[in-house]
Write a protein that holds these residues in place. Structure first.
Motif, PDB file in Angstrom:
ATOM      1  N   ARG A  85       0.825  -1.211   0.000  1.00 46.87           N
ATOM      2  CA  ARG A  85       0.000   0.000   0.000  1.00 46.87           C
ATOM      3  C   ARG A  85       0.860   1.262   0.000  1.00 46.87           C
ATOM      4  O   ARG A  85       0.422   2.318   0.456  1.00 46.87           O
ATOM      5  CB  ARG A  85      -0.916   0.002   1.237  1.00 46.87           C
TER       6      ARG A  85
ATOM      7  N   GLU B 228      -0.474   4.576  -1.162  1.00 45.82           N
ATOM      8  CA  GLU B 228      -1.653   5.109  -0.489  1.00 45.82           C
ATOM      9  C   GLU B 228      -1.372   5.540   0.946  1.00 45.82           C
ATOM     10  O   GLU B 228      -2.252   6.086   1.609  1.00 45.82           O
ATOM     11  CB  GLU B 228      -2.772   4.053  -0.490  1.00 45.82           C
TER      12      GLU B 228
ATOM     13  N   TRP C 289      -3.694   5.634   6.194  1.00 45.47           N
ATOM     14  CA  TRP C 289      -4.011   4.951   4.933  1.00 45.47           C
ATOM     15  C   TRP C 289      -5.378   5.464   4.490  1.00 45.47           C
ATOM     16  O   TRP C 289      -6.408   5.031   5.003  1.00 45.47           O
ATOM     17  CB  TRP C 289      -4.036   3.425   5.115  1.00 45.47           C
TER      18      TRP C 289
END
Length: 393
Positions: free
Chosen positions: A107, A110, A120
């Protein structure tokens, strides 16, 4: 870049207390946006606002009753998140093989930092020290597993949060006490005995109209016996079973519930002395002795029908048993009488059929007529000729 996206960027920058002048007359919107971002970077470090910033972090921490300063402190001391912050600020490596960092690496595009806390999207990444408190707060209202996960997705995240929520909900004593019963187990049938009168199932039913009955059914042939009981103690049960077994023999196995007469020492010794294995059904689970329960249900209906017609209950039961034993059973495809005794029991309906003796006599007369010959008749003293089969004669 479109004008609408440029407007969104302007709103984001203005939320951090920077005075932005929107240039609507710029022909090249990309140049205008780059100047805005440059202005934000140059002035962001020097301008300070006396009012606290209102961000997603404040929203999440207020909902979970956590101070973001505690989150900031624990995030810095967390060995994994502190490393994630350094990667967010300095750049992620091209490849990362550390297992604990893999969820964050997946991730990486993000994740961002806000007031030295990892975010996040609109969710706060909770350090390991604070996770138990967050879980407790998420499950404070004791909602189900699915709703607790849905609530968590609106505020927080960490690797394995779904598994932690499932573990918490399954171990919650309050939820377990009021939880729905699990789905019923699939039906498992008793093995069918290979010989008649091998395994018997027994049970009581009543009192109905002041009477209690003992029901016995053979698992192989489905032969049923119903005995009116003056008492339900072990001595009375043993006496009834002796009478039945004197006619049909001793079984190999007896199945009953955990009632007092069946669990008594006297009944146990009676079965052991006759070489009979005693099997108990599961407590509070009558369906595990299903054969006896079905027989009880059937006999109850017979008694209730007799009472509604003002008939003698004992007579109605005996008449029912005669017809039942002579009727083909849906499971075995044969009547209990044929399987146990090898013959059908005579009923009143057999009067509609011709007698077997009459059929045999008629057949014999037909054979005599078909054979031919003459009828001979002799009187005492008549002279006759006879053939002598003796040797030499």
């Amino acid at each position: 870049m479109t004008a609408s996206r440029l407007q969104r960027w302007a709103l984001i920058v203005s939320s951090y207390n920077f005075k932005i002048e929107f240039i609507s007359t710029e022909r090249n919107t990309a140049d205008a946006l780059s100047r805005m971002i440059k202005t934000y970077k140059e002035t962001g470090s020097c301008e300070q606002s006396d009012e606290p910033e209102q961000t997603y972090l404040h929203f999440a921490t207020e909902a979970l009753l956590l101070d973001y300063n505690i989150l900031k402190k624990e995030t810095v001391h967390d060995p994994i998140l502190s490393r994630v912050i350094s990667y967010i600020r300095d750049g992620w490596p091209g490849e990362l093989n550390i297992k604990e960092l893999k969820p964050y690496y997946n991730r990486k595009n993000e994740l961002y930092t806000e007031l030295d806390c990892v975010m996040w999207g609109h969710r706060v990444v909770i350090p390991s020290v604070c996770r138990s408190k967050v879980l407790k707060e998420l499950h404070d209202s004791h909602m189900g597993m699915v709703k607790t996960k849905g609530l968590a997705r609106s505020y927080v995240w960490w690797p394995g949060i779904d598994e932690d929520i499932e573990k918490l909900c399954r171990s919650c004593q309050v939820c377990l006490e009021v939880a729905d019963a699990p789905p019923a187990h699939a039906i498992r049938s008793w093995p069918w005995p290979d010989r008649p009168w091998s395994r018997l199932h027994i049970d009581f039913f009543g009192p109905i109209a002041g009477n209690t009955y003992l029901v016995l059914i053979d698992a192989c042939t489905k032969w049923m016996e119903v005995i009116k009981m003056s008492s339900t103690n072990a001595k009375a049960v043993i006496k009834a079973l002796r009478e039945i077994w004197s006619r049909f023999g001793l079984p190999k196995q007896l199945v009953s519930d955990n009632g007092p007469p069946f669990t008594s020492l006297e009944f146990k010794q009676f079965l052991e002395n006759n070489g009979i294995q005693h099997t108990f059904s599961a407590p509070y689970h009558p369906s595990s002795n299903g054969a006896a329960e079905n027989a009880v249900k059937t006999c109850k209906k017979v008694v209730k029908k007799a009472l509604s017609q003002n008939l003698d209950v004992d007579t109605a039961l005996l008449r029912f048993l005669l017809v039942y034993r002579n009727t083909e059973h849906c499971t075995t495809g044969e009547s209990p009488a044929k399987l146990l005794q090898g013959r059908s029991l005579r009923m009143r309906l057999d009067c509609l059929k011709p007698e077997r003796a009459d059929r045999v006599n008629a057949a014999q007369r037909h054979q005599q007529l078909a054979a031919g010959g003459s009828q001979r008749c002799f009187n005492e003293g008549d002279e006759i000729l006879y053939r002598n089969y003796g040797t030499g004669k």
